[in-house]
Motif scaffolding. Structure first.
Motif, PDB file in Angstrom:
ATOM      1  N   ASP A 153       0.859  -1.188   0.000  1.00 47.71           N
ATOM      2  CA  ASP A 153       0.000   0.000   0.000  1.00 47.71           C
ATOM      3  C   ASP A 153       0.899   1.243   0.000  1.00 47.71           C
ATOM      4  O   ASP A 153       0.747   2.129   0.825  1.00 47.71           O
ATOM      5  CB  ASP A 153      -0.927  -0.019   1.219  1.00 47.71           C
ATOM      6  CG  ASP A 153      -1.963   1.101   1.157  1.00 47.71           C
ATOM      7  OD1 ASP A 153      -2.254   1.592   0.047  1.00 47.71           O
ATOM      8  OD2 ASP A 153      -2.479   1.492   2.229  1.00 47.71           O
ATOM      9  N   HIS A 184       7.564   1.399   5.816  1.00 44.04           N
ATOM     10  CA  HIS A 184       7.586  -0.017   6.158  1.00 44.04           C
ATOM     11  C   HIS A 184       8.917  -0.591   5.707  1.00 44.04           C
ATOM     12  O   HIS A 184       9.009  -1.739   5.307  1.00 44.04           O
ATOM     13  CB  HIS A 184       6.481  -0.779   5.416  1.00 44.04           C
ATOM     14  CG  HIS A 184       5.109  -0.536   5.935  1.00 44.04           C
ATOM     15  ND1 HIS A 184       4.714  -0.887   7.205  1.00 44.04           N
ATOM     16  CD2 HIS A 184       4.019   0.007   5.371  1.00 44.04           C
ATOM     17  CE1 HIS A 184       3.438  -0.573   7.374  1.00 44.04           C
ATOM     18  NE2 HIS A 184       2.997  -0.020   6.280  1.00 44.04           N
ATOM     19  N   GLU A 228       2.188  -6.999   9.324  1.00 39.96           N
ATOM     20  CA  GLU A 228       0.933  -7.669   8.938  1.00 39.96           C
ATOM     21  C   GLU A 228       1.154  -8.907   8.088  1.00 39.96           C
ATOM     22  O   GLU A 228       0.786  -8.949   6.913  1.00 39.96           O
ATOM     23  CB  GLU A 228       0.014  -6.682   8.211  1.00 39.96           C
ATOM     24  CG  GLU A 228      -0.404  -5.529   9.091  1.00 39.96           C
ATOM     25  CD  GLU A 228      -1.510  -4.678   8.500  1.00 39.96           C
ATOM     26  OE1 GLU A 228      -1.814  -4.834   7.317  1.00 39.96           O
ATOM     27  OE2 GLU A 228      -2.057  -3.849   9.235  1.00 39.96           O
ATOM     28  N   TYR A 280     -11.725  -0.597   8.894  1.00 43.85           N
ATOM     29  CA  TYR A 280     -11.902  -1.830   8.102  1.00 43.85           C
ATOM     30  C   TYR A 280     -12.877  -2.781   8.779  1.00 43.85           C
ATOM     31  O   TYR A 280     -13.453  -3.650   8.124  1.00 43.85           O
ATOM     32  CB  TYR A 280     -10.563  -2.529   7.865  1.00 43.85           C
ATOM     33  CG  TYR A 280      -9.657  -1.738   6.948  1.00 43.85           C
ATOM     34  CD1 TYR A 280     -10.079  -1.407   5.665  1.00 43.85           C
ATOM     35  CD2 TYR A 280      -8.401  -1.315   7.357  1.00 43.85           C
ATOM     36  CE1 TYR A 280      -9.272  -0.668   4.822  1.00 43.85           C
ATOM     37  CE2 TYR A 280      -7.575  -0.579   6.512  1.00 43.85           C
ATOM     38  CZ  TYR A 280      -8.023  -0.255   5.240  1.00 43.85           C
ATOM     39  OH  TYR A 280      -7.249   0.479   4.405  1.00 43.85           O
ATOM     40  N   LYS A 329      -5.096   8.622   5.025  1.00 45.19           N
ATOM     41  CA  LYS A 329      -5.150   8.461   6.483  1.00 45.19           C
ATOM     42  C   LYS A 329      -4.188   9.409   7.192  1.00 45.19           C
ATOM     43  O   LYS A 329      -4.013   9.338   8.404  1.00 45.19           O
ATOM     44  CB  LYS A 329      -4.887   7.013   6.879  1.00 45.19           C
ATOM     45  CG  LYS A 329      -5.985   6.060   6.383  1.00 45.19           C
ATOM     46  CD  LYS A 329      -5.909   4.690   6.975  1.00 45.19           C
ATOM     47  CE  LYS A 329      -6.908   3.756   6.306  1.00 45.19           C
ATOM     48  NZ  LYS A 329      -6.556   3.412   4.919  1.00 45.19           N
TER      49      LYS A 329
HETATM   50  C1  GCB Z   1      -2.208  -1.333   7.158  1.00 49.75           C
HETATM   51  C2  GCB Z   1      -0.846  -1.370   6.589  1.00 49.75           C
HETATM   52  C3  GCB Z   1      -0.465  -0.048   5.967  1.00 49.75           C
HETATM   53  C4  GCB Z   1      -1.640   0.474   5.161  1.00 49.75           C
HETATM   54  C5  GCB Z   1      -2.785   0.747   6.108  1.00 49.75           C
HETATM   55  C6  GCB Z   1      -4.035   1.209   5.380  1.00 49.75           C
HETATM   56  O1  GCB Z   1      -2.594  -2.116   7.950  1.00 49.75           O
HETATM   57  O2  GCB Z   1       0.121  -1.776   7.513  1.00 49.75           O
HETATM   58  O3  GCB Z   1       0.662  -0.235   5.171  1.00 49.75           O
HETATM   59  O4  GCB Z   1      -1.311   1.613   4.440  1.00 49.75           O
HETATM   60  O5  GCB Z   1      -3.107  -0.419   6.770  1.00 49.75           O
HETATM   61  O6  GCB Z   1      -4.216   2.396   5.199  1.00 49.75           O
HETATM   62  O7  GCB Z   1      -4.839   0.348   4.984  1.00 49.75           O
END
Ligand code: GCB
Length: 598
Positions: free
Chosen positions: A181, A349, A413, A477, A568
């Motif tokens: 991501d 990351h 993750e 989520y 975010k």
């Molecule tokens: C997560 C990941 C991160 C993502 C984030 C998201 O869990 O570790 O890399 O960018 O969520 O925004 O979904």
């Protein structure tokens, strides 16, 4: 073979690969403290989607010898790209480009006697093949760690040229693999330079307090270029520390002695000027001294429990966009973190550039540094493990003298699966061998349901870690922000827990009520409920919510809302603070005065 036997063989193979790699490191430590010549600036670039450059021998950087000669490329007439920099944000046509690209630049050099020269790359994403004056120097894999090649014999007096092929093609066996991501920025993304050192020189060193100690120094110095015992001296300005040690057959000198020093803390990040000498070489570094260890489910910094008021961040230039490449980018990012009230940053990351970790040392920000073992990778592939091991080794080699770095993170993750657990355990084992002074963590995200509102953090990987990171996205989520109020968390681990992620997308300036997704109000409301909940998580020692600044992601397509950005961020990519920024800032003010106790 039976499953058990396969697993045992795999673990054996992994161990062999791991050990072999941990012994082959030869990076030059503290490049900023060396005599260097920058090769930053415009480099000619040829985009090569069909990988023609190898067969057409672009690395020869040739020109037609006569009017009938066929040379089907021309660096001189090819437009330039700036180094350091990703290619994606320098040319519109390259925004989504994934593939090989060739760089070339010429430079003048005058040879000096008794001098060794290295060509150093801060990082290049992802696979690099480097050539000097038409001859291959070597290859490197991994997008976020430094590498160098000795070029002492390949350099000519006068004109020289370097050709570098960098490819950011994703592969299932790579680290990271196919899905991330974040943007797959390609290119020579960090500084490139020539590093000059005497024939015998201090190649690397580890100068820190002994594991868990506040008054003993322990470490080693690695000298390169000599087969005899060499005298090494270590001097710390402003103290009476002046030590002499001698190298052994491997060129290594170890030391251990009592030391009464002013300890580095986030409030008072004292750095000492350390000089290390061997033969004709002197290298200086600014080093802070502090201890970090675990006691029960607490993290102790210099013997006292510490609460980590953190934030996660990507290495993206805050306003310009694209990869962060310089000291100014690092300053803006870390100033934002300070403004938020942080004493801790999670560098997500992958290892970020050295400007950031050195600045964190000076600003008093504690650091979590991670390798890109992200989501799903090829857990059963020994070459993938070797690659992850090499990235881990080079992250540690570059930053093991930074007081700010307290946590090495192995992964983010990853699925619960025996091959994955063996893989990451292998990384944790080599980390303990390479650096016994820091704590080992991973961001976990799999929990077990024990009831409608009850979650248990019981990932078997926890056994290999000192500190558990937990990414949980309640309110985004899964479930609604208000559900955080009734959640109950438990864990069988008597280990510290950092809530390494939670968050919600909201473009700056997009408003609605707290129930309206993609609004600042939703994001702020989620932070209010989350911050109340995280305090109730057992063994809670800190947090690094997701994320400091909006960042580019190919997985985020909604027009007008995401536009290929993960939204975010608490701060937009134009520097606007969102409502949630102030919610977290207020929480950190309270926590600075009265950290939670457990
Ligand atoms: C997560 C990941 C991160 C993502 C984030 C998201 O869990 O570790 O890399 O960018 O969520 O925004 O979904």
């Amino acid at each position: 073979m039976r499953a058990g036997k396969i697993a045992a063989t795999l673990v054996f193979l992994m161990t062999v690969v791991g050990v072999a790699l941990s012994q082959s490191a030869n990076l030059i430590a503290n490049v900023p403290g060396r005599k260097t010549t920058s090769l930053n600036g415009p480099w000619h670039a040829i985009v090569d989607p069909y990988e023609t450059g190898l067969s057409e021998r672009y690395y020869e950087n040739a020109q037609p010898k006569d009017k009938s000669d066929r040379i089907e490329y021309d660096f001189e007439r090819s437009p330039t790209l700036n180094v350091p920099g990703d290619w994606n944000t320098q040319r519109e046509s390259l925004l989504f480009y994934e593939g090989p690209l060739w760089y070339e630049r010429s430079f003048a050099y005058q040879k000096r006697e008794h001098t060794r020269v290295f060509l150093y790359f801060g990082a290049a994403n992802y696979v690099t093949r480097a050539y000097l004056n038409g001859k291959k120097l070597g290859e490197h894999e991994g997008g976020f760690t430094p590498f160098d090649f000795e070029v002492t014999n390949g350099l000519r007096d006068g004109g020289n040229f370097v050709v570098v092929e960098v490819s950011n093609t994703r592969r299932p066996d790579a680290v990271p693999a196919m899905r991330t991501d974040w943007w797959n920025y390609g290119g020579l993304t960090r500084d490139v330079m020539l590093v000059e050192v005497p024939e015998v020189f201090v190649q690397d060193y580890f100068i820190q307090l002994a594991p868990g100690s506040e008054n003993e120094m322990a470490g080693w110095v690695q000298v390169s270029g000599s087969s005899r015992p060499e005298a090494v001296s270590l001097e710390i300005a402003g103290t009476d520390i002046k030590k002499q040690v001698t190298t052994d057959a491997r060129g290594r000198a170890e030391f251990h002695f009592p030391a009464k020093l002013q300890l580095w803390t986030p409030e008072s990040p004292k750095l000492y000027d350390v000089a290390i000498r061997a033969g004709e070489d002197t290298v200086r570094d600014s080093i802070g001294f502090r201890s970090v260890r675990i006691q029960g489910a607490q993290i102790l910094l210099n013997g006292k429990p510490i609460f980590l008021r953190g934030i996660s961040l990507h290495e993206e230039s805050p306003k310009r966009g694209g990869r962060a490449t310089n000291a100014e980018d690092a300053q803006t990012l870390l100033d934002y973190a300070k403004e938020l009230g942080c004493n801790f940053i999670r560098l997500a990351h992958y290892p970020h550039n050295e400007y950031e970790t050195r600045l964190a040392d000076r600003m008093g920000l504690l650091v979590w540094s991670e390798i890109p073992v992200y989501w799903d990778i090829d857990w059963k592939n020994p070459a993938t493990l070797a690659n992850a091991q090499a990235q881990l080794r080079d992250m540690i080699a570059r930053d093991r003298n930074r007081a700010s770095v307290i946590l090495w993170s192995m992964s983010n993750e990853t699925p619960i699966d025996p091959a994955r657990t063996a893989f990451i355990q292998n990384l944790a084992d080599s980390t303990r061998q390479m650096d016994p002074t820091r704590l080992i963590t991973s961001a976990l995200n799999h929990t077990e349901k024990a009831g409608p509102n009850q979650e248990i953090l019981n990932d078997p990987l926890g056994q290999s870690l000192d500190v558990l990171g937990l990414n949980e996205y309640i309110g985004w989520y899964v479930r609604r922000p208000e559900d955080a109020d009734v959640m109950q968390w438990t864990t069988p681990y008597q280990k510290p827990i950092i809530i390494s992620e939670f968050g919600a997308d909201a473009p700056a300036g997009r408003h609605g009520d707290p129930q309206t997704r993609w609004s600042e109000e939703y994001q702020a409301n989620l932070f209010v409920h989350q911050l109340d909940m995280v305090k109730r998580i057992p063994n809670f020692v800190g947090l690094s919510p997701w994320v400091l600044v909006d960042f580019h992601s190919p997985r985020r397509p909604i027009p007008g809302i995401q536009d290929y950005y993960n939204r975010k961020g608490l701060i937009s990519n134009h520097g606007e603070r969102k409502q949630a920024f102030y919610v977290l800032q207020k929480f950190y003010k309270e926590m600075a005065n009265a950290p939670p106790v457990h």
